[in-house]
Design a protein around this motif. Structure first.
Motif, PDB file in Angstrom:
ATOM      1  N   GLU A 167       0.819  -1.208   0.000  1.00  0.00           N
ATOM      2  CA  GLU A 167       0.000   0.000   0.000  1.00  0.00           C
ATOM      3  C   GLU A 167       0.858   1.266   0.000  1.00  0.00           C
ATOM      4  OE1 GLU A 167       1.084  -1.027   4.089  1.00  0.00           O
ATOM      5  OE2 GLU A 167       0.187  -2.200   2.468  1.00  0.00           O
ATOM      6  N   ARG A 168       2.009   1.226   0.662  1.00  0.00           N
ATOM      7  CA  ARG A 168       2.909   2.375   0.645  1.00  0.00           C
ATOM      8  C   ARG A 168       3.880   2.300  -0.532  1.00  0.00           C
ATOM      9  NH1 ARG A 168       7.107   4.569   5.356  1.00  0.00           N
ATOM     10  NH2 ARG A 168       7.860   6.344   4.151  1.00  0.00           N
ATOM     11  N   ALA A 169       4.320   1.097  -0.865  1.00  0.00           N
ATOM     12  CA  ALA A 169       5.346   0.928  -1.884  1.00  0.00           C
ATOM     13  C   ALA A 169       4.828   1.164  -3.299  1.00  0.00           C
ATOM     14  CB  ALA A 169       5.941  -0.476  -1.786  1.00  0.00           C
ATOM     15  N   ASN A 170       3.521   1.033  -3.515  1.00  0.00           N
ATOM     16  CA  ASN A 170       2.970   1.179  -4.862  1.00  0.00           C
ATOM     17  C   ASN A 170       3.279   2.574  -5.417  1.00  0.00           C
ATOM     18  OD1 ASN A 170       1.574   0.601  -7.196  1.00  0.00           O
ATOM     19  ND2 ASN A 170      -0.461   0.672  -6.263  1.00  0.00           N
ATOM     20  N   GLY A 171       4.055   2.598  -6.502  1.00  0.00           N
ATOM     21  CA  GLY A 171       4.442   3.863  -7.107  1.00  0.00           C
ATOM     22  C   GLY A 171       5.720   4.452  -6.550  1.00  0.00           C
ATOM     23  N   MET A 172       6.379   3.750  -5.628  1.00  0.00           N
ATOM     24  CA  MET A 172       7.586   4.268  -4.982  1.00  0.00           C
ATOM     25  C   MET A 172       8.838   3.880  -5.746  1.00  0.00           C
ATOM     26  SD  MET A 172       9.103   3.305  -1.158  1.00  0.00           S
ATOM     27  CE  MET A 172       8.182   4.511  -0.206  1.00  0.00           C
ATOM     28  N   ASN A 173       9.810   4.788  -5.768  1.00  0.00           N
ATOM     29  CA  ASN A 173      11.172   4.469  -6.179  1.00  0.00           C
ATOM     30  C   ASN A 173      12.013   4.492  -4.913  1.00  0.00           C
ATOM     31  OD1 ASN A 173      13.735   4.187  -7.214  1.00  0.00           O
ATOM     32  ND2 ASN A 173      13.668   6.011  -8.513  1.00  0.00           N
ATOM     33  N   LEU A 174      12.323   3.313  -4.389  1.00  0.00           N
ATOM     34  CA  LEU A 174      13.102   3.206  -3.160  1.00  0.00           C
ATOM     35  C   LEU A 174      14.579   3.142  -3.525  1.00  0.00           C
ATOM     36  CD1 LEU A 174      13.282   2.877  -0.099  1.00  0.00           C
ATOM     37  CD2 LEU A 174      12.958   0.410  -0.418  1.00  0.00           C
ATOM     38  N   GLU A 175      15.281   4.242  -3.279  1.00  0.00           N
ATOM     39  CA  GLU A 175      16.705   4.368  -3.617  1.00  0.00           C
ATOM     40  C   GLU A 175      17.523   4.142  -2.352  1.00  0.00           C
ATOM     41  OE1 GLU A 175      16.444   7.660  -7.201  1.00  0.00           O
ATOM     42  OE2 GLU A 175      16.718   8.393  -5.145  1.00  0.00           O
ATOM     43  N   VAL A 176      18.418   3.144  -2.381  1.00  0.00           N
ATOM     44  CA  VAL A 176      19.076   2.719  -1.144  1.00  0.00           C
ATOM     45  C   VAL A 176      20.598   2.842  -1.235  1.00  0.00           C
ATOM     46  CG1 VAL A 176      17.169   1.138  -0.679  1.00  0.00           C
ATOM     47  CG2 VAL A 176      19.254   0.263  -1.773  1.00  0.00           C
ATOM     48  N   ALA A 177      21.228   2.909  -0.071  1.00  0.00           N
ATOM     49  CA  ALA A 177      22.685   2.870   0.075  1.00  0.00           C
ATOM     50  C   ALA A 177      23.000   2.806   1.566  1.00  0.00           C
ATOM     51  CB  ALA A 177      23.344   4.090  -0.559  1.00  0.00           C
ATOM     52  N   ILE A 178      24.259   2.500   1.878  1.00  0.00           N
ATOM     53  CA  ILE A 178      24.748   2.585   3.258  1.00  0.00           C
ATOM     54  C   ILE A 178      25.003   4.046   3.600  1.00  0.00           C
ATOM     55  CG2 ILE A 178      26.656   2.017   4.794  1.00  0.00           C
ATOM     56  CD1 ILE A 178      27.159  -0.476   3.076  1.00  0.00           C
ATOM     57  N   GLU A 179      25.907   4.649   2.857  1.00  0.00           N
ATOM     58  CA  GLU A 179      26.258   6.060   2.955  1.00  0.00           C
ATOM     59  C   GLU A 179      27.047   6.399   1.698  1.00  0.00           C
ATOM     60  OE1 GLU A 179      29.105   7.321   5.886  1.00  0.00           O
ATOM     61  OE2 GLU A 179      30.341   5.521   5.688  1.00  0.00           O
ATOM     62  N   ASP A 180      27.343   7.673   1.485  1.00  0.00           N
ATOM     63  CA  ASP A 180      28.223   8.077   0.401  1.00  0.00           C
ATOM     64  C   ASP A 180      29.653   7.790   0.861  1.00  0.00           C
ATOM     65  OD1 ASP A 180      25.908   8.915  -0.748  1.00  0.00           O
ATOM     66  OD2 ASP A 180      26.373  11.051  -0.681  1.00  0.00           O
ATOM     67  N   VAL A 181      30.273   6.766   0.278  1.00  0.00           N
ATOM     68  CA  VAL A 181      31.555   6.275   0.780  1.00  0.00           C
ATOM     69  C   VAL A 181      32.709   6.985   0.080  1.00  0.00           C
ATOM     70  CG1 VAL A 181      33.027   4.261   1.105  1.00  0.00           C
ATOM     71  CG2 VAL A 181      30.535   4.032   1.324  1.00  0.00           C
ATOM     72  N   ASP A 182      33.350   7.879   0.793  1.00  0.00           N
ATOM     73  CA  ASP A 182      34.615   8.484   0.389  1.00  0.00           C
ATOM     74  C   ASP A 182      35.696   7.412   0.556  1.00  0.00           C
ATOM     75  OD1 ASP A 182      37.240   9.637   1.086  1.00  0.00           O
ATOM     76  OD2 ASP A 182      36.257  11.586   0.961  1.00  0.00           O
ATOM     77  N   TYR A 183      36.518   7.193  -0.458  1.00  0.00           N
ATOM     78  CA  TYR A 183      37.468   6.080  -0.373  1.00  0.00           C
ATOM     79  C   TYR A 183      38.628   6.347   0.578  1.00  0.00           C
ATOM     80  CZ  TYR A 183      35.444   2.588  -3.447  1.00  0.00           C
ATOM     81  OH  TYR A 183      34.643   1.599  -3.969  1.00  0.00           O
ATOM     82  N   HIS A 184      38.929   7.609   0.900  1.00  0.00           N
ATOM     83  CA  HIS A 184      39.858   7.852   1.999  1.00  0.00           C
ATOM     84  C   HIS A 184      39.251   7.322   3.294  1.00  0.00           C
ATOM     85  CE1 HIS A 184      42.816  10.133  -0.215  1.00  0.00           C
ATOM     86  NE2 HIS A 184      41.915  10.990  -0.654  1.00  0.00           N
ATOM     87  N   LYS A 185      37.943   7.524   3.444  1.00  0.00           N
ATOM     88  CA  LYS A 185      37.228   7.020   4.613  1.00  0.00           C
ATOM     89  C   LYS A 185      37.193   5.493   4.606  1.00  0.00           C
ATOM     90  CE  LYS A 185      32.853   7.656   7.116  1.00  0.00           C
ATOM     91  NZ  LYS A 185      31.544   8.368   7.110  1.00  0.00           N
ATOM     92  N   LEU A 186      37.016   4.905   3.433  1.00  0.00           N
ATOM     93  CA  LEU A 186      37.045   3.451   3.310  1.00  0.00           C
ATOM     94  C   LEU A 186      38.381   2.898   3.792  1.00  0.00           C
ATOM     95  CD1 LEU A 186      36.193   0.635   2.260  1.00  0.00           C
ATOM     96  CD2 LEU A 186      36.872   1.383  -0.032  1.00  0.00           C
ATOM     97  N   ALA A 187      39.491   3.509   3.344  1.00  0.00           N
ATOM     98  CA  ALA A 187      40.822   3.040   3.738  1.00  0.00           C
ATOM     99  C   ALA A 187      41.041   3.204   5.243  1.00  0.00           C
ATOM    100  CB  ALA A 187      41.886   3.799   2.957  1.00  0.00           C
TER     101      ALA A 187
END
Length: 387
Positions: free
Chosen positions: A239-259
């Protein structure tokens, strides 16, 4: 559709539910046909769907005897339909007897042009065969989000993104007959510690090193475990999802932060080095650069993007931060989601030890990377196989 008769116009239904709730209840599902179930995303998604036996799954596979197909069957409440999405008869057989569907077409098999056709036909046939709720697995329409700047064109992204928009547009007319949601993912976080991906690390003089053309950008990496939760949420909440674009991620990963996070978790040194594109394409991916991005696409067709052109656009998307996510919405939908790259690395390190794969430090050693089961089906199939 709920119809109001006999002078009852304007009254609440006697069931105690609103008219909207009664209308949407027709989208509840119990048996789901999954296209793309043997891919990296398919295993955790199907696992989440059948975990408590609320749903049963019919999964499509070209090879029911494959390692991945057998892992799906071992989950329980899963059957395998042999065949391909590029076949109307197979799609009809898959949809019949099911009331939901989760469609994730492998664009690295089809190529951009063929994926567009079969994604559209899968939606059309699903309506015809009586599917109640359709989930289309999407990637960002990055070309459009960039203002139609072809520096940011990545065929495997834009091919899906165009269809995602098309499905949501169709849903404006068809939402009562068949509900639909678009599930937009992105580069899996697992790709940053796996072999044969665009961001596979190397170990240089004892330092784990990511040499990628990211500049000061960031990648909205996705956790595969969370994909299972989100997919289940879409079917649980039509009922809520109908018509939804659910865009997902953990976070915006900066690769300096990844290292830095990798160092914190493992106690071993790591670094990110911004690689010029020419250096990147003269590295481990050199042999693939001139191949078609979709291995069944016609190299002579001028619409076919090369691997190099496709993934140059891919890296430009992240380098210039073309894509954003609504993390507050994701916190609402999945309060226990993985919210940082360090949290993901700690979880992955612990899980790997429990499964006998070793620590993350051990797993990223070149010899161990090459021996591990491939994360991506593209790698496991060795860029071969029929549509």
């Amino acid at each position: 559709m709920v119809q109001v008769r006999n002078g009852s116009k304007g009254r609440r239904p006697t069931t105690g539910h609103s008219i909207e709730e009664m209308v949407m209840s027709v989208h509840d599902t119990s048996r789901i046909f999954v296209v793309g179930g043997t891919g990296a995303q398919g295993l955790p998604v199907i696992g989440a769907l059948v975990a408590d036996k609320k749903y049963s799954v019919r999964a499509l596979s070209r090879d029911p005897a494959s390692r991945r197909a057998r892992e799906l069957v071992a989950l329980g409440n899963v059957s395998i339909l042999e065949g391909t999405f590029a076949d109307e008869a197979t799609l009809r057989e898959g949809f019949r007897g099911c009331d939901g569907t989760y469609v994730n077409i492998d664009g690295f098999n089809t190529g951009e042009k063929t994926e567009l056709y079969w994604a559209i036909r899968s939606y059309e046939i699903a309506i015809e065969e009586g599917i109640k709720f359709f989930v289309y697995v999407n990637l960002d329409y990055a070309l459009k989000k960039s203002g139609y700047d072809s520096r940011f064109r990545a065929g495997h992204y834009d091919g899906k993104g165009r269809i995602g928009e098309w499905i949501l547009f169709q849903n404006q007319s068809n939402r009562e007959r068949m509900g639909a949601a678009v599930f937009t993912t992105g580069p899996y976080m697992e790709m940053a510690v796996s072999a044969m991906t665009p961001m596979t690390p190397s170990v240089e003089d004892g330092v784990v090193t990511w040499r990628v053309p990211l500049g000061a950008g960031a990648v909205p990496h996705v956790a595969l475990a969370d994909c299972g939760y989100y997919a289940r949420w879409l079917f649980d909440n039509p009922e809520r999802a109908n018509g939804m674009n659910l865009e997902v991620a953990i976070e915006d990963v900066d690769y300096h932060k990844l290292a830095a996070a990798f160092e914190n978790v493992t106690g071993h040194p790591a670094r990110y080095i911004d690689a010029p594109l020419d250096d990147y394409w003269n590295g481990p991916l050199k042999m693939a650069a001139g191949l078609p991005a979709g291995y069944n696409a016609d190299p002579a067709d001028k619409s076919t993007m090369s691997f190099r052109d496709n993934f140059t656009g891919f890296w430009n998307i992240w380098k210039h931060k073309i894509i954003a996510r609504d993390y507050a919405l994701l916190d609402e939908i999945h309060p226990n989601r993985i919210k940082s790259v360090e949290q993901w690395l700690r979880r992955e390190d612990q899980l790997g030890r429990e499964l006998g794969k070793g620590s993350l430090w051990e797993r990223v050693q070149p010899g161990n990377l090459s021996k591990a089961n491939p994360l991506l089906k593209l790698t496991e199939d060795r860029r071969k196989g029929k549509l």
